[in-house]
Design a protein around this motif. Structure first.
Motif, PDB file in Angstrom:
ATOM      1  N   GLN A  26       0.844  -1.200   0.000  1.00  0.00           N
ATOM      2  CA  GLN A  26       0.000   0.000   0.000  1.00  0.00           C
ATOM      3  C   GLN A  26       0.880   1.251   0.000  1.00  0.00           C
ATOM      4  O   GLN A  26       1.881   1.306   0.703  1.00  0.00           O
ATOM      5  CB  GLN A  26      -0.879  -0.003   1.262  1.00  0.00           C
ATOM      6  CG  GLN A  26      -1.766   1.213   1.437  1.00  0.00           C
ATOM      7  CD  GLN A  26      -2.929   1.245   0.457  1.00  0.00           C
ATOM      8  OE1 GLN A  26      -3.417   0.198   0.026  1.00  0.00           O
ATOM      9  NE2 GLN A  26      -3.382   2.446   0.098  1.00  0.00           N
ATOM     10  N   GLY A  27       0.481   2.260  -0.808  1.00  0.00           N
ATOM     11  CA  GLY A  27       1.160   3.553  -0.786  1.00  0.00           C
ATOM     12  C   GLY A  27       1.956   3.806  -2.053  1.00  0.00           C
ATOM     13  O   GLY A  27       2.799   2.989  -2.437  1.00  0.00           O
ATOM     14  N   CYS A  28       1.626   4.901  -2.745  1.00  0.00           N
ATOM     15  CA  CYS A  28       2.389   5.297  -3.937  1.00  0.00           C
ATOM     16  C   CYS A  28       2.262   6.806  -4.105  1.00  0.00           C
ATOM     17  O   CYS A  28       1.197   7.373  -3.849  1.00  0.00           O
ATOM     18  CB  CYS A  28       1.862   4.582  -5.178  1.00  0.00           C
ATOM     19  SG  CYS A  28       2.822   4.990  -6.655  1.00  0.00           S
ATOM     20  N   LEU A  29       3.368   7.442  -4.518  1.00  0.00           N
ATOM     21  CA  LEU A  29       3.374   8.905  -4.676  1.00  0.00           C
ATOM     22  C   LEU A  29       3.247   9.339  -6.126  1.00  0.00           C
ATOM     23  O   LEU A  29       3.260  10.532  -6.426  1.00  0.00           O
ATOM     24  CB  LEU A  29       4.695   9.473  -4.100  1.00  0.00           C
ATOM     25  CG  LEU A  29       4.935   9.203  -2.623  1.00  0.00           C
ATOM     26  CD1 LEU A  29       6.377   9.554  -2.234  1.00  0.00           C
ATOM     27  CD2 LEU A  29       3.952  10.007  -1.776  1.00  0.00           C
ATOM     28  N   HIS A  41      -2.915   3.970  -3.487  1.00  0.00           N
ATOM     29  CA  HIS A  41      -2.033   5.146  -3.368  1.00  0.00           C
ATOM     30  C   HIS A  41      -1.904   5.693  -1.945  1.00  0.00           C
ATOM     31  O   HIS A  41      -0.832   6.173  -1.570  1.00  0.00           O
ATOM     32  CB  HIS A  41      -2.537   6.277  -4.270  1.00  0.00           C
ATOM     33  CG  HIS A  41      -2.470   5.941  -5.727  1.00  0.00           C
ATOM     34  ND1 HIS A  41      -2.869   6.803  -6.713  1.00  0.00           N
ATOM     35  CD2 HIS A  41      -2.046   4.832  -6.370  1.00  0.00           C
ATOM     36  CE1 HIS A  41      -2.707   6.229  -7.896  1.00  0.00           C
ATOM     37  NE2 HIS A  41      -2.215   5.035  -7.703  1.00  0.00           N
ATOM     38  N   ASP A  42      -2.994   5.662  -1.187  1.00  0.00           N
ATOM     39  CA  ASP A  42      -3.023   6.303   0.132  1.00  0.00           C
ATOM     40  C   ASP A  42      -1.940   5.706   1.048  1.00  0.00           C
ATOM     41  O   ASP A  42      -1.962   4.512   1.361  1.00  0.00           O
ATOM     42  CB  ASP A  42      -4.416   6.095   0.744  1.00  0.00           C
ATOM     43  CG  ASP A  42      -4.575   6.795   2.082  1.00  0.00           C
ATOM     44  OD1 ASP A  42      -3.602   7.396   2.571  1.00  0.00           O
ATOM     45  OD2 ASP A  42      -5.690   6.717   2.637  1.00  0.00           O
ATOM     46  N   LEU A  43      -1.013   6.565   1.479  1.00  0.00           N
ATOM     47  CA  LEU A  43       0.102   6.090   2.314  1.00  0.00           C
ATOM     48  C   LEU A  43      -0.386   5.596   3.671  1.00  0.00           C
ATOM     49  O   LEU A  43       0.324   4.865   4.360  1.00  0.00           O
ATOM     50  CB  LEU A  43       1.126   7.203   2.516  1.00  0.00           C
ATOM     51  CG  LEU A  43       1.826   7.725   1.257  1.00  0.00           C
ATOM     52  CD1 LEU A  43       2.755   8.878   1.594  1.00  0.00           C
ATOM     53  CD2 LEU A  43       2.611   6.623   0.545  1.00  0.00           C
ATOM     54  N   ASN A  44      -1.587   6.041   4.054  1.00  0.00           N
ATOM     55  CA  ASN A  44      -2.143   5.626   5.354  1.00  0.00           C
ATOM     56  C   ASN A  44      -3.245   4.589   5.195  1.00  0.00           C
ATOM     57  O   ASN A  44      -3.936   4.277   6.167  1.00  0.00           O
ATOM     58  CB  ASN A  44      -2.698   6.858   6.094  1.00  0.00           C
ATOM     59  CG  ASN A  44      -1.601   7.852   6.378  1.00  0.00           C
ATOM     60  OD1 ASN A  44      -0.558   7.505   6.915  1.00  0.00           O
ATOM     61  ND2 ASN A  44      -1.817   9.096   5.970  1.00  0.00           N
ATOM     62  N   GLY A  72       0.571  -0.111  -5.548  1.00  0.00           N
ATOM     63  CA  GLY A  72       1.471   0.625  -4.659  1.00  0.00           C
ATOM     64  C   GLY A  72       2.920   0.634  -5.145  1.00  0.00           C
ATOM     65  O   GLY A  72       3.233   0.182  -6.215  1.00  0.00           O
ATOM     66  N   LEU A  76       8.868   2.269  -1.418  1.00  0.00           N
ATOM     67  CA  LEU A  76       8.528   3.090  -0.252  1.00  0.00           C
ATOM     68  C   LEU A  76       8.544   2.265   1.031  1.00  0.00           C
ATOM     69  O   LEU A  76       8.432   2.810   2.123  1.00  0.00           O
ATOM     70  CB  LEU A  76       7.144   3.739  -0.428  1.00  0.00           C
ATOM     71  CG  LEU A  76       7.036   4.783  -1.554  1.00  0.00           C
ATOM     72  CD1 LEU A  76       5.626   5.360  -1.587  1.00  0.00           C
ATOM     73  CD2 LEU A  76       8.062   5.888  -1.397  1.00  0.00           C
ATOM     74  N   GLN A  77       8.676   0.938   0.902  1.00  0.00           N
ATOM     75  CA  GLN A  77       8.742   0.061   2.094  1.00  0.00           C
ATOM     76  C   GLN A  77       9.879  -0.948   1.928  1.00  0.00           C
ATOM     77  O   GLN A  77       9.632  -2.166   1.914  1.00  0.00           O
ATOM     78  CB  GLN A  77       7.417  -0.682   2.299  1.00  0.00           C
ATOM     79  CG  GLN A  77       6.237   0.224   2.576  1.00  0.00           C
ATOM     80  CD  GLN A  77       5.023  -0.568   3.034  1.00  0.00           C
ATOM     81  OE1 GLN A  77       4.989  -1.122   4.133  1.00  0.00           O
ATOM     82  NE2 GLN A  77       4.014  -0.623   2.183  1.00  0.00           N
TER      83      GLN A  77
END
Ligand code: SF4
Length: 165
Positions: A26-29, A41-44, A72, A76-77
Motif C-alpha cells: 500500500q502507498g504510492c506517490l 495510493h493512500d500512504l495511510n 502501490g 517506499l517500504q
C-alpha cells in the motif's frame, strides 16, 4: 516486521514469469493517470500484515517459481520487503519487483535501503505507467516506456540491461 499491504495473490501467472506469489504493498506517490490500482495510493490506507505470515505462506506452496513485489510502490517500504526477499532467496525462488521508479532513479536516490532492495531483485519492471503508451500486447508490463530490467547484469554493467523472456 509489519508491512502495509494493499493485498496479495498467492497464485498469479500475470505478475512475472511462471507461477508466482504476488505481494501488493500500500502507498504510492506517483499518481499515474489511469493507474490500475488507485486505491493503493493512500500512504495511510490498506492494512498491516506480519512479514513472517507472508513468508510462511510462501514457504508452504511448493509449486511457486517466484515472488513479485508490486503495489502501490515497493520502494517506499524497502525494509520489510528486504526481509521477505532474503527468506524467499533461501527457498530458491526468484524475485520480480514492479516500480514506478526506474533502475537509474533507484540508484541515484543514494538511499541504502532502496538500493539493497533493488539488489534482491532478479527482474525490475520499471518506470511509471503512461496511458499514452499503453498496450495490451506487452508481456508483464502495461505501457511501452516500462522495461524488464535484468538487475544482476545491470548492476554488474553499471547500466540497465533488458531481461530476455
Ligand atoms: S507507479 Fe504504479 S501504483 Fe503508482 S500510480 Fe503509477 S501505476 Fe499506479
Amino acid at each position: 516486521m509489519n508491512i502495509r499491504m494493499f493485498g496479495y495473490s498467492p497464485e498469479s501467472i500475470v505478475d512475472g514469469k511462471g507461477f508466482r506469489f504476488s505481494i501488493f504493498v500500500q502507498g504510492c506517490l506517483m499518481d499515474c493517470p489511469d493507474c490500475h490500482n488507485p486505491e493503493s495510493h493512500d500512504l495511510n490506507g490498506g492494512y498491516f500484515m506480519d512479514t513472517e505470515a507472508l513468508i510462511k505462506e510462501i514457504s508452504e506452496n511448493p509449486l511457486l517459481d517466484g515472488v513479485t513485489f508490486s503495489g502501490g510502490e515497493p520502494f517506499l517500504q524497502p525494509e520489510p520487503l528486504i526481509e521477505i526477499a532474503e527468506a524467499v532467496k533461501k527457498m530458491n525462488l526468484n524475485i520480480w519487483i514492479y516500480s514506478g521508479y526506474t533502475f537509474e532513479d533507484i540508484l541515484a536516490s543514494g538511499d541504502e535501503a532502496k538500493i539493497n532492495l533493488l539488489r534482491q531483485a532478479d527482474v525490475l519492471v520499471d518506470g511509471p505507467f503512461k496511458k499514452d503508451e499503453r498496450s495490451l500486447e506487452l508481456k508483464f508490463k502495461g505501457s511501452r516506456n516500462q522495461r524488464l530490467v535484468d538487475v544482476k547484469k545491470s548492476l554488474d554493467a553499471g547500466e540497465a540491461i533488458l531481461f530476455e523472456l
